[in-house]
Structures are given as structure tokens and as C-alpha cells.
Design a protein around this motif. Structure first.
Motif, PDB file in Angstrom:
ATOM      1  N   ARG A 166      29.828 -49.705 -29.421  1.00 14.96           N
ATOM      2  CA  ARG A 166      30.742 -50.336 -30.361  1.00 14.96           C
ATOM      3  C   ARG A 166      32.064 -49.587 -30.307  1.00 14.96           C
ATOM      4  O   ARG A 166      32.095 -48.364 -30.153  1.00 14.96           O
ATOM      5  N   ILE A 167      33.146 -50.325 -30.437  1.00  9.91           N
ATOM      6  CA  ILE A 167      34.472 -49.733 -30.508  1.00  9.91           C
ATOM      7  C   ILE A 167      34.806 -49.529 -31.978  1.00  9.91           C
ATOM      8  O   ILE A 167      34.642 -50.440 -32.791  1.00  9.91           O
ATOM      9  N   TRP A 168      35.243 -48.328 -32.284  1.00  7.42           N
ATOM     10  CA  TRP A 168      35.619 -47.983 -33.649  1.00  7.42           C
ATOM     11  C   TRP A 168      37.102 -47.632 -33.663  1.00  7.42           C
ATOM     12  O   TRP A 168      37.639 -47.125 -32.672  1.00  7.42           O
ATOM     13  N   ARG A 169      37.745 -47.883 -34.799  1.00  5.23           N
ATOM     14  CA  ARG A 169      39.185 -47.711 -34.932  1.00  5.23           C
ATOM     15  C   ARG A 169      39.497 -46.899 -36.190  1.00  5.23           C
ATOM     16  O   ARG A 169      38.884 -47.086 -37.230  1.00  5.23           O
ATOM     17  N   LEU A 170      40.499 -46.039 -36.029  1.00  3.20           N
ATOM     18  CA  LEU A 170      41.048 -45.303 -37.160  1.00  3.20           C
ATOM     19  C   LEU A 170      42.544 -45.543 -37.174  1.00  3.20           C
ATOM     20  O   LEU A 170      43.242 -45.252 -36.208  1.00  3.20           O
ATOM     21  N   ASP A 171      43.048 -46.093 -38.271  1.00  2.00           N
ATOM     22  CA  ASP A 171      44.487 -46.242 -38.417  1.00  2.00           C
ATOM     23  C   ASP A 171      45.045 -44.905 -38.895  1.00  2.00           C
ATOM     24  O   ASP A 171      44.606 -44.352 -39.896  1.00  2.00           O
ATOM     25  N   LEU A 172      46.007 -44.414 -38.125  1.00  2.00           N
ATOM     26  CA  LEU A 172      46.583 -43.106 -38.396  1.00  2.00           C
ATOM     27  C   LEU A 172      47.781 -43.257 -39.309  1.00  2.00           C
ATOM     28  O   LEU A 172      48.343 -42.428 -39.830  1.00  2.00           O
TER      29      LEU A 172
END
Length: 172
Positions: A166-172
Motif C-alpha cells: 500500500r502507498i501511504w502519504r504524509l502531507d508535510l
């Protein structure tokens, strides 16, 4: 306080051995030996690591124990997987690897490396992506603690075997 240092090209072979041992320790039991061997031969050779260490768009940072043994590392840089439709690539970077020695798990090294990686990414991007195996709940819980969210599928090939990552994302 955990001491984190950028890797040097001279450390590429050691990092390669460490990454391979970490991958095999965690996931080796899943794969046919031929698939695993094919994957490892291409995945993280010292020559590739030396080039990545020299690349100004990438960062590989290390933590060593009191005796100097490598205890963990993080690798970040340009995105090298296909993102799900609708996920932005502009101003985005990827956390490629975060490995900690089995005996150092739970010591805070992973958290220190992750925070270092987030800080590094924040100076260069507004989004940090990573790919995580669906059958790795410990890693998923760790990434969730840092605010990452699941945004889509990423098939991950190991030889002829394809895992569901799974691709996970963190908005910085």
C-alpha cells in the motif's frame, strides 16, 4: 539522543549487507528462494547505493550503536513507484527504506530516523510517500503514528512473486 549521520560512499557495502539481512529477516520466509535471490541481486547492490549516496536528490542516514555497528538507516529521494491516480507528484518525495536491526527494535532508533527523514523531506517537498507491505502491521502502526495515511495500491515484485503493498502519504 540518537546520533544520525549521512552515509558515505565507503559505507555502501555495509549498508547493502544490512539492508539485505533486514529484508530477509523480516520477509525471507514468504518467498521462494529463487525469487528472493533474483530480487536481492538487483535490489540494493553497493554500486547502486554509492550512486544514491552521491546523488544530491537523495539522502541515506545511519545510526550506529556504541560499538560502531550499524543499527538502522533511512533512505529518501525521488519517487520510484507509480502513484494511484489523483495523487500529486509535484513537490513530493519518497521514503524508500527504513530498517532497524532486530535487536534495536523498540529502542527509539526507528522513531529518530523517521523524524530525521520527515525533517529532510520537509525542506524539499510538501508530500512524503512510502510503500508498505499489507502483511506488516507493525510498520503500518508505526507510520500511522507519524500521520501517514493509506492512499492506494502498489504491486511490489520479488522475483516472480508480486506482493500487495500500500502507498501511504504524509502531507508535510
Amino acid at each position: 539522543m540518537t546520533q544520525i549521520n549521512l552515509a558515505t560512499e565507503a559505507e555502501a557495502e555495509e549498508i547493502s549487507r544490512f539492508a539485505e539481512a533486514s529484508f530477509v529477516h523480516t520477509f525471507g520466509h514468504i518467498y521462494d528462494p529463487a525469487d528472493l535471490a533474483a530480487f536481492l541481486a538487483e535490489w540494493n547492490p553497493p554500486s547502486r547505493l554509492r550512486a544514491q549516496i552521491a546523488d544530491p536528490d537523495m539522502a541515506i542516514a545511519l545510526v550506529r550503536g556504541d560499538g560502531g555497528a550499524l543499527q538502522g538507516f533511512i533512505k529518501l529521494g525521488p519517487i520510484d513507484f507509480d502513484l494511484p491516480e489523483g495523487q500529486p507528484t509535484e513537490h513530493a518525495t519518497e521514503l524508500h527504506q527504513l530498517y532497524v536491526a532486530p535487536e534495536a527494535k523498540g529502542s527509539g532508533i526507528a522513531a529518530a530516523l523517521m523524524q530525521w527523514g520527515i525533517d529532510w523531506a520537509r525542506e524539499r517537498a510538501s508530500i512524503l510517500y512510502l510503500s508498505v507491505f499489507t502483511e506488516n502491521p507493525r510498520a503500518q502502526a508505526f507510520y500511522r503514528r507519524f500521520g501517514f495515511v493509506d492512499v492506494g495500491r502498489n504491486p511490489f515484485r520479488v522475483g516472480n512473486h508480486i506482493d500487495e503493498d500500500r502507498i501511504w502519504r504524509l502531507d508535510l
